[in-house]
Design a protein around this motif. Structure first.
Motif, PDB file in Angstrom:
ATOM      1  N   GLY A  34      49.440  65.437  45.661  1.00  0.00           N
ATOM      2  CA  GLY A  34      50.623  64.892  45.734  1.00  0.00           C
ATOM      3  C   GLY A  34      50.702  64.396  47.429  1.00  0.00           C
ATOM      4  N   GLY A  35      51.172  63.136  47.462  1.00  0.00           N
ATOM      5  CA  GLY A  35      51.463  62.480  48.869  1.00  0.00           C
ATOM      6  C   GLY A  35      50.219  61.819  49.401  1.00  0.00           C
ATOM      7  N   ILE A  36      49.195  61.830  48.782  1.00  0.00           N
ATOM      8  CA  ILE A  36      47.923  61.057  49.285  1.00  0.00           C
ATOM      9  C   ILE A  36      47.921  59.797  48.572  1.00  0.00           C
ATOM     10  CG2 ILE A  36      45.586  61.247  49.514  1.00  0.00           C
ATOM     11  CD1 ILE A  36      45.698  64.037  49.819  1.00  0.00           C
ATOM     12  N   GLU A  37      47.786  58.637  48.948  1.00  0.00           N
ATOM     13  CA  GLU A  37      47.768  57.419  48.296  1.00  0.00           C
ATOM     14  C   GLU A  37      46.392  56.593  48.591  1.00  0.00           C
ATOM     15  OE1 GLU A  37      50.945  54.907  49.190  1.00  0.00           O
ATOM     16  OE2 GLU A  37      52.539  56.689  48.551  1.00  0.00           O
ATOM     17  N   PRO A  38      45.947  56.252  47.543  1.00  0.00           N
ATOM     18  CA  PRO A  38      44.797  55.530  47.512  1.00  0.00           C
ATOM     19  C   PRO A  38      44.933  53.976  48.487  1.00  0.00           C
ATOM     20  CG  PRO A  38      45.476  55.104  45.647  1.00  0.00           C
ATOM     21  CD  PRO A  38      46.467  56.017  45.996  1.00  0.00           C
ATOM     22  N   THR A  39      43.808  53.680  49.201  1.00  0.00           N
ATOM     23  CA  THR A  39      43.941  52.519  49.950  1.00  0.00           C
ATOM     24  C   THR A  39      44.074  51.280  49.141  1.00  0.00           C
ATOM     25  OG1 THR A  39      41.578  52.056  49.884  1.00  0.00           O
ATOM     26  CG2 THR A  39      42.393  53.434  51.762  1.00  0.00           C
ATOM     27  N   LEU A  40      44.716  50.188  49.567  1.00  0.00           N
ATOM     28  CA  LEU A  40      44.464  48.965  48.841  1.00  0.00           C
ATOM     29  C   LEU A  40      43.157  48.721  48.373  1.00  0.00           C
ATOM     30  CD1 LEU A  40      46.177  46.479  47.726  1.00  0.00           C
ATOM     31  CD2 LEU A  40      45.610  45.309  49.907  1.00  0.00           C
ATOM     32  N   ASP A  41      42.188  48.797  48.959  1.00  0.00           N
ATOM     33  CA  ASP A  41      40.735  48.436  48.683  1.00  0.00           C
ATOM     34  C   ASP A  41      40.230  49.276  47.277  1.00  0.00           C
ATOM     35  OD1 ASP A  41      40.281  46.319  50.290  1.00  0.00           O
ATOM     36  OD2 ASP A  41      39.347  47.601  51.972  1.00  0.00           O
ATOM     37  N   ASP A  42      40.723  50.498  47.563  1.00  0.00           N
ATOM     38  CA  ASP A  42      40.494  51.487  46.229  1.00  0.00           C
ATOM     39  C   ASP A  42      41.044  51.125  45.144  1.00  0.00           C
ATOM     40  OD1 ASP A  42      38.777  53.138  47.918  1.00  0.00           O
ATOM     41  OD2 ASP A  42      40.488  54.732  48.332  1.00  0.00           O
ATOM     42  N   LEU A  43      42.439  50.769  45.212  1.00  0.00           N
ATOM     43  CA  LEU A  43      43.196  50.356  43.828  1.00  0.00           C
ATOM     44  C   LEU A  43      42.522  48.852  43.502  1.00  0.00           C
ATOM     45  CD1 LEU A  43      46.751  50.645  44.964  1.00  0.00           C
ATOM     46  CD2 LEU A  43      45.483  52.066  43.313  1.00  0.00           C
ATOM     47  N   MET A  44      41.947  47.909  44.417  1.00  0.00           N
ATOM     48  CA  MET A  44      41.459  46.875  43.675  1.00  0.00           C
ATOM     49  C   MET A  44      40.160  47.041  43.051  1.00  0.00           C
ATOM     50  SD  MET A  44      44.046  44.490  44.569  1.00  0.00           S
ATOM     51  CE  MET A  44      43.128  42.774  44.402  1.00  0.00           C
ATOM     52  N   SER A  45      39.431  48.042  43.627  1.00  0.00           N
ATOM     53  CA  SER A  45      38.149  48.173  43.024  1.00  0.00           C
ATOM     54  C   SER A  45      38.182  48.897  41.650  1.00  0.00           C
ATOM     55  CB  SER A  45      37.163  48.628  43.857  1.00  0.00           C
ATOM     56  OG  SER A  45      37.553  50.255  44.273  1.00  0.00           O
ATOM     57  N   ASP A  46      39.622  49.520  41.159  1.00  0.00           N
ATOM     58  CA  ASP A  46      39.654  50.283  40.322  1.00  0.00           C
ATOM     59  C   ASP A  46      39.596  49.516  38.964  1.00  0.00           C
ATOM     60  OD1 ASP A  46      40.700  52.962  39.052  1.00  0.00           O
ATOM     61  OD2 ASP A  46      42.064  51.531  38.218  1.00  0.00           O
ATOM     62  N   PRO A  47      38.711  49.976  37.938  1.00  0.00           N
ATOM     63  CA  PRO A  47      38.615  48.949  36.544  1.00  0.00           C
ATOM     64  C   PRO A  47      40.053  49.060  35.877  1.00  0.00           C
ATOM     65  CG  PRO A  47      36.898  50.878  36.561  1.00  0.00           C
ATOM     66  CD  PRO A  47      37.974  51.174  37.961  1.00  0.00           C
ATOM     67  N   LEU A  48      40.981  49.859  35.845  1.00  0.00           N
ATOM     68  CA  LEU A  48      41.971  49.845  35.184  1.00  0.00           C
ATOM     69  C   LEU A  48      42.989  48.761  35.764  1.00  0.00           C
ATOM     70  CD1 LEU A  48      44.058  50.845  32.962  1.00  0.00           C
ATOM     71  CD2 LEU A  48      44.833  52.677  34.461  1.00  0.00           C
ATOM     72  N   THR A  49      43.105  48.806  37.164  1.00  0.00           N
ATOM     73  CA  THR A  49      43.849  47.888  37.922  1.00  0.00           C
ATOM     74  C   THR A  49      43.370  46.477  37.809  1.00  0.00           C
ATOM     75  OG1 THR A  49      44.236  49.440  39.733  1.00  0.00           O
ATOM     76  CG2 THR A  49      44.554  47.059  40.267  1.00  0.00           C
ATOM     77  N   ALA A  50      41.822  46.123  37.740  1.00  0.00           N
ATOM     78  CA  ALA A  50      41.345  45.081  37.324  1.00  0.00           C
ATOM     79  C   ALA A  50      41.561  44.511  35.954  1.00  0.00           C
ATOM     80  CB  ALA A  50      39.725  44.960  37.399  1.00  0.00           C
ATOM     81  N   ALA A  51      41.628  45.343  34.918  1.00  0.00           N
ATOM     82  CA  ALA A  51      41.972  44.949  33.488  1.00  0.00           C
ATOM     83  C   ALA A  51      43.455  44.387  33.470  1.00  0.00           C
ATOM     84  CB  ALA A  51      41.723  46.263  32.743  1.00  0.00           C
ATOM     85  N   VAL A  52      44.461  45.218  34.401  1.00  0.00           N
ATOM     86  CA  VAL A  52      46.108  44.812  34.312  1.00  0.00           C
ATOM     87  C   VAL A  52      46.081  43.453  34.669  1.00  0.00           C
ATOM     88  CG1 VAL A  52      48.256  45.564  34.893  1.00  0.00           C
ATOM     89  CG2 VAL A  52      46.637  47.078  34.020  1.00  0.00           C
ATOM     90  N   MET A  53      45.325  43.306  35.824  1.00  0.00           N
ATOM     91  CA  MET A  53      45.560  42.252  36.805  1.00  0.00           C
ATOM     92  C   MET A  53      45.113  40.913  35.798  1.00  0.00           C
ATOM     93  SD  MET A  53      44.341  43.307  40.567  1.00  0.00           S
ATOM     94  CE  MET A  53      44.101  41.523  41.064  1.00  0.00           C
ATOM     95  N   ARG A  54      43.683  41.302  35.131  1.00  0.00           N
ATOM     96  CA  ARG A  54      43.244  39.948  34.283  1.00  0.00           C
ATOM     97  C   ARG A  54      44.153  39.617  33.126  1.00  0.00           C
ATOM     98  NH1 ARG A  54      38.514  42.788  34.768  1.00  0.00           N
ATOM     99  NH2 ARG A  54      38.955  43.816  32.713  1.00  0.00           N
TER     100      ARG A  54
END
Length: 82
Positions: A34-54
């Motif tokens: 807990g308390g550790i957050e991914p970077t924006l680049d990590d989130l943007m390269s995540d397949p689940l994030t990409a699917a939700v964005m699409r």
């Protein structure tokens, strides 16, 4: 009742069978603690994030622009006096 007996020490949690829960082994993977957050680049390269964005019709460029705008807005605010 159901015939269960519980011997509980102060501050301990018990499972349904009357035993304290086992501690989980620490996970050795990114962001498992807990308390550790991914970077924006990590989130943007995540397949689940990409699917939700699409699904939502949001382009990576648009999302990055919104995030950068929000960052600038937060940085420009002066600190609240105590």
């Amino acid at each position: 009742m159901l015939g269960y007996t519980f011997e509980q020490r102060p501050g301990s949690k018990l499972s349904a069978v009357g035993r304290p829960p086992r501690r989980r082994q620490p996970r050795h993977e990114p962001y498992a603690d807990g308390g550790i957050e991914p970077t924006l680049d990590d989130l943007m390269s995540d397949p689940l994030t990409a699917a939700v964005m699409r699904r939502d019709g949001v382009s990576p460029e648009t999302l990055k622009a919104v995030v950068m705008s929000a960052r600038e807005t937060l940085r420009s605010r002066s600190p609240v006096p105590e």
